[in-house]
Design a protein around this motif. Structure first.
Motif, PDB file in Angstrom:
ATOM      1  N   LEU A  98       0.721  -1.094   0.010  1.00 23.91           N
ATOM      2  CA  LEU A  98      -0.038  -0.059   0.039  1.00 23.91           C
ATOM      3  C   LEU A  98       0.782   1.030  -0.098  1.00 23.91           C
ATOM      4  CD1 LEU A  98      -2.820   1.218   0.237  1.00 23.91           C
ATOM      5  CD2 LEU A  98      -2.479   1.230   2.786  1.00 23.91           C
ATOM      6  N   HIS A  99       0.448   2.067  -0.930  1.00 27.04           N
ATOM      7  CA  HIS A  99       1.312   3.393  -0.767  1.00 27.04           C
ATOM      8  C   HIS A  99       0.488   4.479  -1.668  1.00 27.04           C
ATOM      9  CE1 HIS A  99       4.431   6.039   0.016  1.00 27.04           C
ATOM     10  NE2 HIS A  99       5.290   5.143   0.569  1.00 27.04           N
ATOM     11  N   ALA A 100       0.968   5.772  -1.642  1.00 25.07           N
ATOM     12  CA  ALA A 100       0.312   6.825  -2.398  1.00 25.07           C
ATOM     13  C   ALA A 100       0.729   6.751  -3.666  1.00 25.07           C
ATOM     14  CB  ALA A 100       0.395   8.108  -1.429  1.00 25.07           C
ATOM     15  N   VAL A 101      -0.150   7.442  -4.676  1.00 27.49           N
ATOM     16  CA  VAL A 101       0.203   7.635  -5.929  1.00 27.49           C
ATOM     17  C   VAL A 101      -0.368   8.990  -6.424  1.00 27.49           C
ATOM     18  CG1 VAL A 101      -0.264   6.963  -8.383  1.00 27.49           C
ATOM     19  CG2 VAL A 101      -0.255   5.114  -6.758  1.00 27.49           C
ATOM     20  N   ASP A 102       0.804   9.748  -6.927  1.00 23.86           N
ATOM     21  CA  ASP A 102       0.772  11.223  -7.396  1.00 23.86           C
ATOM     22  C   ASP A 102       0.267  11.079  -8.766  1.00 23.86           C
ATOM     23  OD1 ASP A 102       0.249  13.753  -7.395  1.00 23.86           O
ATOM     24  OD2 ASP A 102       2.327  14.219  -7.256  1.00 23.86           O
ATOM     25  N   ALA A 103      -0.883  11.065  -9.118  1.00 20.58           N
ATOM     26  CA  ALA A 103      -1.501  10.890 -10.530  1.00 20.58           C
ATOM     27  C   ALA A 103      -1.945  12.136 -11.006  1.00 20.58           C
ATOM     28  CB  ALA A 103      -2.352   9.722 -10.775  1.00 20.58           C
ATOM     29  N   GLY A 104      -2.132  13.225 -10.062  1.00 20.04           N
ATOM     30  CA  GLY A 104      -2.706  14.246 -10.751  1.00 20.04           C
ATOM     31  C   GLY A 104      -4.082  14.600 -10.520  1.00 20.04           C
ATOM     32  N   SER A 105      -4.757  13.359 -10.975  1.00 22.93           N
ATOM     33  CA  SER A 105      -6.320  13.595 -10.949  1.00 22.93           C
ATOM     34  C   SER A 105      -6.841  12.116 -11.109  1.00 22.93           C
ATOM     35  CB  SER A 105      -6.755  14.381 -12.284  1.00 22.93           C
ATOM     36  OG  SER A 105      -6.611  13.731 -13.359  1.00 22.93           O
ATOM     37  N   ALA A 106      -7.961  12.029 -10.486  1.00 17.74           N
ATOM     38  CA  ALA A 106      -8.541  10.820 -10.457  1.00 17.74           C
ATOM     39  C   ALA A 106      -8.813   9.811 -11.867  1.00 17.74           C
ATOM     40  CB  ALA A 106      -9.833  10.589  -9.766  1.00 17.74           C
ATOM     41  N   ASP A 107      -9.142  10.749 -12.690  1.00 12.58           N
ATOM     42  CA  ASP A 107      -9.279  10.207 -14.352  1.00 12.58           C
ATOM     43  C   ASP A 107      -8.137   9.500 -14.744  1.00 12.58           C
ATOM     44  OD1 ASP A 107      -8.094  12.639 -14.855  1.00 12.58           O
ATOM     45  OD2 ASP A 107      -9.804  13.291 -15.974  1.00 12.58           O
ATOM     46  N   ARG A 108      -6.912   9.830 -14.103  1.00  9.50           N
ATOM     47  CA  ARG A 108      -5.664   9.218 -14.566  1.00  9.50           C
ATOM     48  C   ARG A 108      -5.253   7.722 -13.898  1.00  9.50           C
ATOM     49  NH1 ARG A 108      -1.846  14.715 -14.934  1.00  9.50           N
ATOM     50  NH2 ARG A 108      -2.980  15.873 -16.315  1.00  9.50           N
ATOM     51  N   MET A 109      -6.071   7.595 -12.874  1.00 11.17           N
ATOM     52  CA  MET A 109      -5.939   6.342 -12.037  1.00 11.17           C
ATOM     53  C   MET A 109      -6.547   5.251 -12.769  1.00 11.17           C
ATOM     54  SD  MET A 109      -3.678   6.701  -9.231  1.00 11.17           S
ATOM     55  CE  MET A 109      -4.206   5.227  -8.452  1.00 11.17           C
ATOM     56  N   ARG A 110      -5.884   4.098 -12.579  1.00  8.78           N
ATOM     57  CA  ARG A 110      -6.411   2.838 -13.338  1.00  8.78           C
ATOM     58  C   ARG A 110      -5.695   1.890 -12.823  1.00  8.78           C
ATOM     59  NH1 ARG A 110      -3.256   4.711 -17.131  1.00  8.78           N
ATOM     60  NH2 ARG A 110      -1.710   3.126 -18.335  1.00  8.78           N
ATOM     61  N   SER A 111      -6.345   0.620 -12.680  1.00 11.82           N
ATOM     62  CA  SER A 111      -5.683  -0.422 -12.316  1.00 11.82           C
ATOM     63  C   SER A 111      -4.979  -0.949 -13.351  1.00 11.82           C
ATOM     64  CB  SER A 111      -6.768  -1.674 -12.003  1.00 11.82           C
ATOM     65  OG  SER A 111      -7.587  -1.460 -10.883  1.00 11.82           O
ATOM     66  N   GLY A 112      -3.714  -1.424 -13.323  1.00 11.02           N
ATOM     67  CA  GLY A 112      -2.769  -1.870 -14.366  1.00 11.02           C
ATOM     68  C   GLY A 112      -1.993  -1.011 -14.684  1.00 11.02           C
ATOM     69  N   MET A 113      -2.075   0.364 -14.247  1.00  9.90           N
ATOM     70  CA  MET A 113      -1.331   1.353 -14.489  1.00  9.90           C
ATOM     71  C   MET A 113       0.127   0.997 -14.184  1.00  9.90           C
ATOM     72  SD  MET A 113      -2.167   4.502 -12.412  1.00  9.90           S
ATOM     73  CE  MET A 113      -1.148   5.865 -13.003  1.00  9.90           C
ATOM     74  N   ARG A 114       1.265   1.557 -14.690  1.00  4.12           N
ATOM     75  CA  ARG A 114       2.761   1.450 -14.571  1.00  4.12           C
ATOM     76  C   ARG A 114       3.212   2.638 -13.462  1.00  4.12           C
ATOM     77  NH1 ARG A 114       5.497  -3.021 -13.940  1.00  4.12           N
ATOM     78  NH2 ARG A 114       7.411  -1.960 -14.503  1.00  4.12           N
ATOM     79  N   VAL A 115       3.792   2.234 -12.421  1.00  2.00           N
ATOM     80  CA  VAL A 115       4.154   3.521 -11.549  1.00  2.00           C
ATOM     81  C   VAL A 115       5.535   3.023 -10.896  1.00  2.00           C
ATOM     82  CG1 VAL A 115       1.800   4.013 -10.618  1.00  2.00           C
ATOM     83  CG2 VAL A 115       3.174   2.131  -9.370  1.00  2.00           C
ATOM     84  N   ALA A 116       6.176   4.059 -10.614  1.00  2.00           N
ATOM     85  CA  ALA A 116       7.585   3.941 -10.198  1.00  2.00           C
ATOM     86  C   ALA A 116       7.622   4.957  -8.801  1.00  2.00           C
ATOM     87  CB  ALA A 116       8.598   4.590 -11.070  1.00  2.00           C
ATOM     88  N   PRO A 117       8.646   4.607  -7.798  1.00  2.00           N
ATOM     89  CA  PRO A 117       8.709   5.409  -6.643  1.00  2.00           C
ATOM     90  C   PRO A 117       9.314   6.692  -7.011  1.00  2.00           C
ATOM     91  CG  PRO A 117      10.514   3.684  -6.662  1.00  2.00           C
ATOM     92  CD  PRO A 117       9.394   3.429  -8.081  1.00  2.00           C
ATOM     93  N   ARG A 118       8.905   7.740  -6.016  1.00  2.00           N
ATOM     94  CA  ARG A 118       9.433   8.988  -6.063  1.00  2.00           C
ATOM     95  C   ARG A 118      10.114   9.215  -4.682  1.00  2.00           C
ATOM     96  NH1 ARG A 118       5.261  13.777  -6.082  1.00  2.00           N
ATOM     97  NH2 ARG A 118       5.080  13.184  -8.135  1.00  2.00           N
ATOM     98  N   TRP A 119      11.329   9.158  -4.542  1.00  2.00           N
ATOM     99  CA  TRP A 119      12.054   9.023  -3.502  1.00  2.00           C
ATOM    100  C   TRP A 119      12.163  10.410  -2.549  1.00  2.00           C
ATOM    101  CZ3 TRP A 119      13.403   4.421  -1.624  1.00  2.00           C
ATOM    102  CH2 TRP A 119      13.390   3.213  -2.800  1.00  2.00           C
ATOM    103  N   SER A 120      12.208  10.357  -1.441  1.00  2.00           N
ATOM    104  CA  SER A 120      12.161  11.396  -0.385  1.00  2.00           C
ATOM    105  C   SER A 120      13.756  11.967  -0.494  1.00  2.00           C
ATOM    106  CB  SER A 120      11.767  11.209   1.024  1.00  2.00           C
ATOM    107  OG  SER A 120      12.027  12.189   1.722  1.00  2.00           O
ATOM    108  N   ASP A 121      13.885  13.196  -0.260  1.00  2.00           N
ATOM    109  CA  ASP A 121      15.037  13.857  -0.048  1.00  2.00           C
ATOM    110  C   ASP A 121      15.885  13.507   1.285  1.00  2.00           C
ATOM    111  OD1 ASP A 121      14.904  15.085  -2.577  1.00  2.00           O
ATOM    112  OD2 ASP A 121      13.927  17.046  -1.750  1.00  2.00           O
TER     113      ASP A 121
END
Length: 325
Positions: free
Chosen positions: A112-135
């Motif tokens: 479980l983690h957060a996804v910064d997709a910008g808007s709900a219509d850009r989210m979907r099951s099956g989308m490819r994501v990668a981590p944004r690392w903290s400074d």
């Protein structure tokens, strides 16, 4: 408690409970957190060959610690998700984002983690994501600030191998719960009594026990405790401890005594400070009296009693309070 807006309305107030939870990680989670600090994600291989990410501390098949940690990801696939339109204080992002179960490449389970997709219509099951690392890393799972669509992710994860990386063995996690509490009728009477310098309890009509603060129902008999009883502000120290260790937010200089005080006429002790004497003078059976703040400082709060102090009376016999310990 806040003041009611109209006469007869029950007291209510927003309440915040917050503390920093510090824990030792142990060998598996220490390896996981140390890898995150380096921009890597580890999973654990189970006895049946499945890879769990985050890693388990005990194999769900054999109940043994993992024998192999393997690197997974960092990219992954969204399995399922929900949209957080109004982020709450302390959540990963301060703008709308998705909560998602993400199956990292090479893993057989989802994390479980957060996804910064910008808007709900850009989210979907099956989308490819990668981590944004903290400074700022070394804090565990928050080393991943969030995930983002893979095409937008920057390659900022893995740190160079220049020098020895410190092992992360302890993490501190802030815990916070915010809610609005509306008091029960019994609590309302108790808090209103404190506002006028009185201690209002309730008596069980079946067993006769007196509860301070009121419980609303007797935990022994299960019947409502509606009969109100006004108690004096004197009592007996039943048990106590001497606090010698300072902590963040402490308001009383150490050493001091925190005690259970059985108010005269009550059947359950309340917790409060014992001041007005040296800590080594406090003892079981000591007679004490409430020291109230000045009336102009009174609110609907137990803080109206600043502390309890010795009355100088002879100690109460042990048999008089033994069944209240």
């Amino acid at each position: 408690m806040s003041q009611p807006q109209a006469s007869g309305q029950a007291l209510r107030a927003p309440l915040d409970i917050a503390f920093d939870y510090t824990r030792s990680l142990g060998p598996t989670l220490s390896a996981f957190a140390s890898a995150l600090a380096e921009g890597r994600i580890l999973g654990a291989r189970s006895a049946d060959g499945r890879v769990y990410a985050p890693p388990f501390e005990y194999d769900p098949v054999t109940s043994m610690p993992p024998t192999e940690l393997v690197e997974v990801g960092p990219g992954g696939t969204v399995v399922t998700w929900s949209w957080m339109e109004g982020p709450l204080d302390g959540q990963p992002l301060d703008r709308p984002f998705g909560w998602a179960l993400i199956q990292l490449d090479g893993a057989d389970t989802a994390m479980l983690h957060a996804v910064d997709a910008g808007s709900a219509d850009r989210m979907r099951s099956g989308m490819r994501v990668a981590p944004r690392w903290s400074d700022h890393r070394g804090g565990g799972i928050t080393d991943i600030a969030c995930f983002e669509p893979e095409h937008a992710a920057a390659d900022s994860g893995r740190r160079s191998d220049d020098g020895e990386q410190a092992q992360v063995t302890i993490i501190t996690t802030p815990i916070k719960l915010s809610y609005e509490h509306t008091v029960s009728p019994g609590e309302n009477s108790f808090l209103r009594g404190l506002e006028s310098g009185r201690l209002i309890a309730q008596r069980c009509p079946a067993c006769g026990k007196v509860y301070l603060p009121p419980r609303g129902a007797c935990p022994t008999c299960g019947v409502p405790t509606e009969a109100e009883v006004e108690l004096p502000d004197t009592g007996i120290v039943t048990t106590f401890c001497v606090v010698n260790v300072p902590f963040v937010g402490q308001q009383v200089p150490v050493p001091y005594v925190a005690a259970s005080v059985l108010v005269d006429g009550a059947d359950i002790a309340i917790q409060h400070l014992i001041l007005g004497c040296e800590p080594d003078e406090v003892r079981m059976g000591m007679r004490v009296r409430a020291v109230w703040k000045p009336p102009e400082e009174w609110t609907t709060s137990m803080r109206n009693i600043d502390h309890f102090e010795p009355t100088g009376e002879p100690d109460a016999p042990y048999d008089s309070y033994a069944h209240h310990l």
